[in-house]
Design a protein around this motif. Sequence first.
Motif, PDB file in Angstrom:
ATOM      1  N   ASP A   1       7.429  14.472   2.563  1.00 29.34           N
ATOM      2  CA  ASP A   1       7.916  15.682   3.141  1.00 29.34           C
ATOM      3  C   ASP A   1       6.816  16.401   3.068  1.00 29.34           C
ATOM      4  OD1 ASP A   1      10.612  14.776   3.365  1.00 29.34           O
ATOM      5  OD2 ASP A   1      11.254  15.450   1.444  1.00 29.34           O
ATOM      6  N   LYS A   2       5.675  16.433   2.476  1.00 24.58           N
ATOM      7  CA  LYS A   2       4.647  17.205   2.589  1.00 24.58           C
ATOM      8  C   LYS A   2       3.468  16.701   3.701  1.00 24.58           C
ATOM      9  CE  LYS A   2       4.705  18.405  -2.384  1.00 24.58           C
ATOM     10  NZ  LYS A   2       3.906  18.100  -3.616  1.00 24.58           N
ATOM     11  N   PRO A   3       3.460  17.568   4.754  1.00 23.41           N
ATOM     12  CA  PRO A   3       2.456  17.088   5.588  1.00 23.41           C
ATOM     13  C   PRO A   3       1.137  16.314   5.583  1.00 23.41           C
ATOM     14  CG  PRO A   3       3.631  19.351   6.274  1.00 23.41           C
ATOM     15  CD  PRO A   3       3.738  18.975   4.643  1.00 23.41           C
ATOM     16  N   LEU A   4       0.498  17.185   4.400  1.00 24.31           N
ATOM     17  CA  LEU A   4      -0.687  16.601   4.011  1.00 24.31           C
ATOM     18  C   LEU A   4      -0.570  15.125   3.476  1.00 24.31           C
ATOM     19  CD1 LEU A   4      -3.843  16.706   3.811  1.00 24.31           C
ATOM     20  CD2 LEU A   4      -3.345  17.719   1.328  1.00 24.31           C
ATOM     21  N   HIS A   5       0.124  14.859   2.448  1.00 21.82           N
ATOM     22  CA  HIS A   5       0.663  13.457   2.007  1.00 21.82           C
ATOM     23  C   HIS A   5       0.983  12.439   2.946  1.00 21.82           C
ATOM     24  CE1 HIS A   5       1.662  14.811  -2.259  1.00 21.82           C
ATOM     25  NE2 HIS A   5       0.516  15.469  -1.883  1.00 21.82           N
ATOM     26  N   ARG A   6       1.910  13.075   4.112  1.00 20.68           N
ATOM     27  CA  ARG A   6       2.156  12.242   5.298  1.00 20.68           C
ATOM     28  C   ARG A   6       0.938  11.908   6.111  1.00 20.68           C
ATOM     29  NH1 ARG A   6       6.514  15.132   7.021  1.00 20.68           N
ATOM     30  NH2 ARG A   6       4.892  16.294   8.238  1.00 20.68           N
ATOM     31  N   ASP A   7       0.124  12.773   6.362  1.00 27.56           N
ATOM     32  CA  ASP A   7      -0.960  12.474   7.077  1.00 27.56           C
ATOM     33  C   ASP A   7      -2.030  11.593   6.324  1.00 27.56           C
ATOM     34  OD1 ASP A   7      -0.024  14.315   9.053  1.00 27.56           O
ATOM     35  OD2 ASP A   7      -1.400  15.857   8.533  1.00 27.56           O
ATOM     36  N   VAL A   8      -1.798  11.560   5.282  1.00 25.82           N
ATOM     37  CA  VAL A   8      -2.875  10.616   4.354  1.00 25.82           C
ATOM     38  C   VAL A   8      -2.418   9.376   4.308  1.00 25.82           C
ATOM     39  CG1 VAL A   8      -3.847  10.043   2.211  1.00 25.82           C
ATOM     40  CG2 VAL A   8      -4.076  12.323   2.865  1.00 25.82           C
ATOM     41  N   LEU A   9      -1.330   9.130   4.310  1.00 22.22           N
ATOM     42  CA  LEU A   9      -0.352   7.743   4.247  1.00 22.22           C
ATOM     43  C   LEU A   9      -0.553   7.350   5.664  1.00 22.22           C
ATOM     44  CD1 LEU A   9       2.689   8.578   2.360  1.00 22.22           C
ATOM     45  CD2 LEU A   9       1.000   6.953   1.791  1.00 22.22           C
ATOM     46  N   ALA A  10      -0.422   8.274   6.864  1.00 17.26           N
ATOM     47  CA  ALA A  10      -0.349   7.627   8.127  1.00 17.26           C
ATOM     48  C   ALA A  10      -1.766   7.145   8.476  1.00 17.26           C
ATOM     49  CB  ALA A  10      -0.154   8.905   9.188  1.00 17.26           C
ATOM     50  N   HIS A  11      -2.851   7.732   7.959  1.00 17.18           N
ATOM     51  CA  HIS A  11      -4.272   7.534   7.832  1.00 17.18           C
ATOM     52  C   HIS A  11      -4.425   6.212   7.517  1.00 17.18           C
ATOM     53  CE1 HIS A  11      -8.579   7.433   8.375  1.00 17.18           C
ATOM     54  NE2 HIS A  11      -8.743   7.157   7.048  1.00 17.18           N
ATOM     55  N   TRP A  12      -4.099   5.981   6.126  1.00 19.06           N
ATOM     56  CA  TRP A  12      -4.302   4.744   5.442  1.00 19.06           C
ATOM     57  C   TRP A  12      -3.401   3.371   5.848  1.00 19.06           C
ATOM     58  CZ3 TRP A  12      -7.629   2.746   2.109  1.00 19.06           C
ATOM     59  CH2 TRP A  12      -8.477   3.899   1.450  1.00 19.06           C
ATOM     60  N   LEU A  13      -2.399   3.585   6.431  1.00 22.72           N
ATOM     61  CA  LEU A  13      -1.549   2.711   7.055  1.00 22.72           C
ATOM     62  C   LEU A  13      -1.929   2.473   8.685  1.00 22.72           C
ATOM     63  CD1 LEU A  13       1.803   3.752   5.304  1.00 22.72           C
ATOM     64  CD2 LEU A  13       0.307   2.109   4.763  1.00 22.72           C
ATOM     65  N   GLY A  14      -2.600   3.139   9.156  1.00 25.37           N
ATOM     66  CA  GLY A  14      -2.774   3.036  10.573  1.00 25.37           C
ATOM     67  C   GLY A  14      -1.671   3.285  11.618  1.00 25.37           C
ATOM     68  N   VAL A  15      -0.694   4.328  11.132  1.00 27.97           N
ATOM     69  CA  VAL A  15       0.634   4.634  12.022  1.00 27.97           C
ATOM     70  C   VAL A  15       0.358   6.248  12.150  1.00 27.97           C
ATOM     71  CG1 VAL A  15       1.731   2.516  11.296  1.00 27.97           C
ATOM     72  CG2 VAL A  15       2.011   4.461   9.950  1.00 27.97           C
TER      73      VAL A  15
ATOM     74  N   VAL B   1       0.998  -1.264   0.042  1.00 24.14           N
ATOM     75  CA  VAL B   1      -0.170  -0.033  -0.175  1.00 24.14           C
ATOM     76  C   VAL B   1       0.956   1.112   0.006  1.00 24.14           C
ATOM     77  CG1 VAL B   1      -1.775   1.308   1.414  1.00 24.14           C
ATOM     78  CG2 VAL B   1      -1.951  -1.124   1.159  1.00 24.14           C
ATOM     79  N   LEU B   2       1.815   1.038   0.717  1.00 25.32           N
ATOM     80  CA  LEU B   2       2.720   2.445   0.892  1.00 25.32           C
ATOM     81  C   LEU B   2       3.481   2.618  -0.467  1.00 25.32           C
ATOM     82  CD1 LEU B   2       4.352   4.632   2.287  1.00 25.32           C
ATOM     83  CD2 LEU B   2       5.886   2.841   3.106  1.00 25.32           C
ATOM     84  N   ALA B   3       4.058   1.708  -1.197  1.00 21.25           N
ATOM     85  CA  ALA B   3       4.339   1.876  -2.503  1.00 21.25           C
ATOM     86  C   ALA B   3       3.578   2.364  -3.539  1.00 21.25           C
ATOM     87  CB  ALA B   3       5.048   0.400  -2.831  1.00 21.25           C
ATOM     88  N   ARG B   4       2.472   1.962  -3.532  1.00 23.49           N
ATOM     89  CA  ARG B   4       1.333   2.384  -4.305  1.00 23.49           C
ATOM     90  C   ARG B   4       1.074   3.881  -4.289  1.00 23.49           C
ATOM     91  NH1 ARG B   4      -1.460  -2.971  -3.711  1.00 23.49           N
ATOM     92  NH2 ARG B   4      -2.545  -1.682  -1.971  1.00 23.49           N
ATOM     93  N   PHE B   5       1.084   4.369  -2.821  1.00 20.78           N
ATOM     94  CA  PHE B   5       0.870   5.656  -2.721  1.00 20.78           C
ATOM     95  C   PHE B   5       2.151   6.447  -3.219  1.00 20.78           C
ATOM     96  CE2 PHE B   5      -2.572   4.820   0.322  1.00 20.78           C
ATOM     97  CZ  PHE B   5      -3.527   5.698   0.263  1.00 20.78           C
ATOM     98  N   LEU B   6       3.436   6.006  -3.015  1.00 21.52           N
ATOM     99  CA  LEU B   6       4.515   6.608  -3.394  1.00 21.52           C
ATOM    100  C   LEU B   6       4.436   6.600  -5.009  1.00 21.52           C
ATOM    101  CD1 LEU B   6       7.096   5.503  -0.698  1.00 21.52           C
ATOM    102  CD2 LEU B   6       5.941   7.591  -0.972  1.00 21.52           C
ATOM    103  N   ASP B   7       3.982   5.542  -5.738  1.00 24.21           N
ATOM    104  CA  ASP B   7       4.109   5.572  -6.966  1.00 24.21           C
ATOM    105  C   ASP B   7       3.172   6.630  -7.835  1.00 24.21           C
ATOM    106  OD1 ASP B   7       6.022   3.653  -7.043  1.00 24.21           O
ATOM    107  OD2 ASP B   7       4.665   1.860  -7.483  1.00 24.21           O
ATOM    108  N   ARG B   8       2.094   6.944  -7.008  1.00 22.50           N
ATOM    109  CA  ARG B   8       1.154   7.944  -7.376  1.00 22.50           C
ATOM    110  C   ARG B   8       1.648   9.306  -7.035  1.00 22.50           C
ATOM    111  NH1 ARG B   8      -2.730   3.461  -5.550  1.00 22.50           N
ATOM    112  NH2 ARG B   8      -3.651   2.776  -7.559  1.00 22.50           N
ATOM    113  N   GLY B   9       2.789   9.654  -6.746  1.00 23.09           N
ATOM    114  CA  GLY B   9       3.259  10.923  -6.267  1.00 23.09           C
ATOM    115  C   GLY B   9       3.305  11.602  -5.039  1.00 23.09           C
ATOM    116  N   PHE B  10       2.651  10.594  -4.065  1.00 25.58           N
ATOM    117  CA  PHE B  10       2.745  11.018  -2.344  1.00 25.58           C
ATOM    118  C   PHE B  10       4.191  11.288  -2.048  1.00 25.58           C
ATOM    119  CE2 PHE B  10      -1.568   9.910  -2.820  1.00 25.58           C
ATOM    120  CZ  PHE B  10      -2.153  10.519  -1.668  1.00 25.58           C
ATOM    121  N   VAL B  11       4.422  12.330  -1.230  1.00 22.15           N
ATOM    122  CA  VAL B  11       5.806  12.402  -0.948  1.00 22.15           C
ATOM    123  C   VAL B  11       5.591  13.006   0.473  1.00 22.15           C
ATOM    124  CG1 VAL B  11       7.644  14.341  -1.102  1.00 22.15           C
ATOM    125  CG2 VAL B  11       6.159  13.788  -3.115  1.00 22.15           C
TER     126      VAL B  11
END
Length: 133
Positions: free
Chosen positions: A107-121, A95-105
């Motif tokens: 270093d961007k707080p919003l991207h990090r928050d979305v990733l954290a939510h989806w990953l449960g961390v 899941v993390l790799a798919r988000f990163l492949d779609r351009g999530f970074v």
Amino acid sequence: MSAAQQRGHRYNPWLHAQELGLAVTYRRLPDDMCGAYDHSARTVILDPELTVAQERVTLAHEIEHHRRGHAGPQSAQIESGVDRAVLRRLVDFDVLARFLDRGFVVDKPLHRDVLAHWLGVDGPSVCQAVDLL
């Protein structure tokens, strides 16, 4: 399948602690601590001010100390190894790799928050997980 065999979002550290016969208690800890494991009492202590995501990561971290038979403070090297093992259990790296492949970074707080939510961390765990890819 036991909680210990689950990975990613399916891993439930509260259930895992119960399966291991560990007590989980809450009490205010010093500012530099989120949790602790009392080996002699088979008890994980969590700070009640943690978010749910922080609590999930911290509980998994303290369970890993139990699993390894640690008692008392550990070196930075051992803590780093515990952190890596916990991330491998908590994070679905596909899941993390798919988000990163779609351009999530991260270093961007919003991207990090979305990733954290989806990953449960929490956010710092997302950054550490990216470093493990």
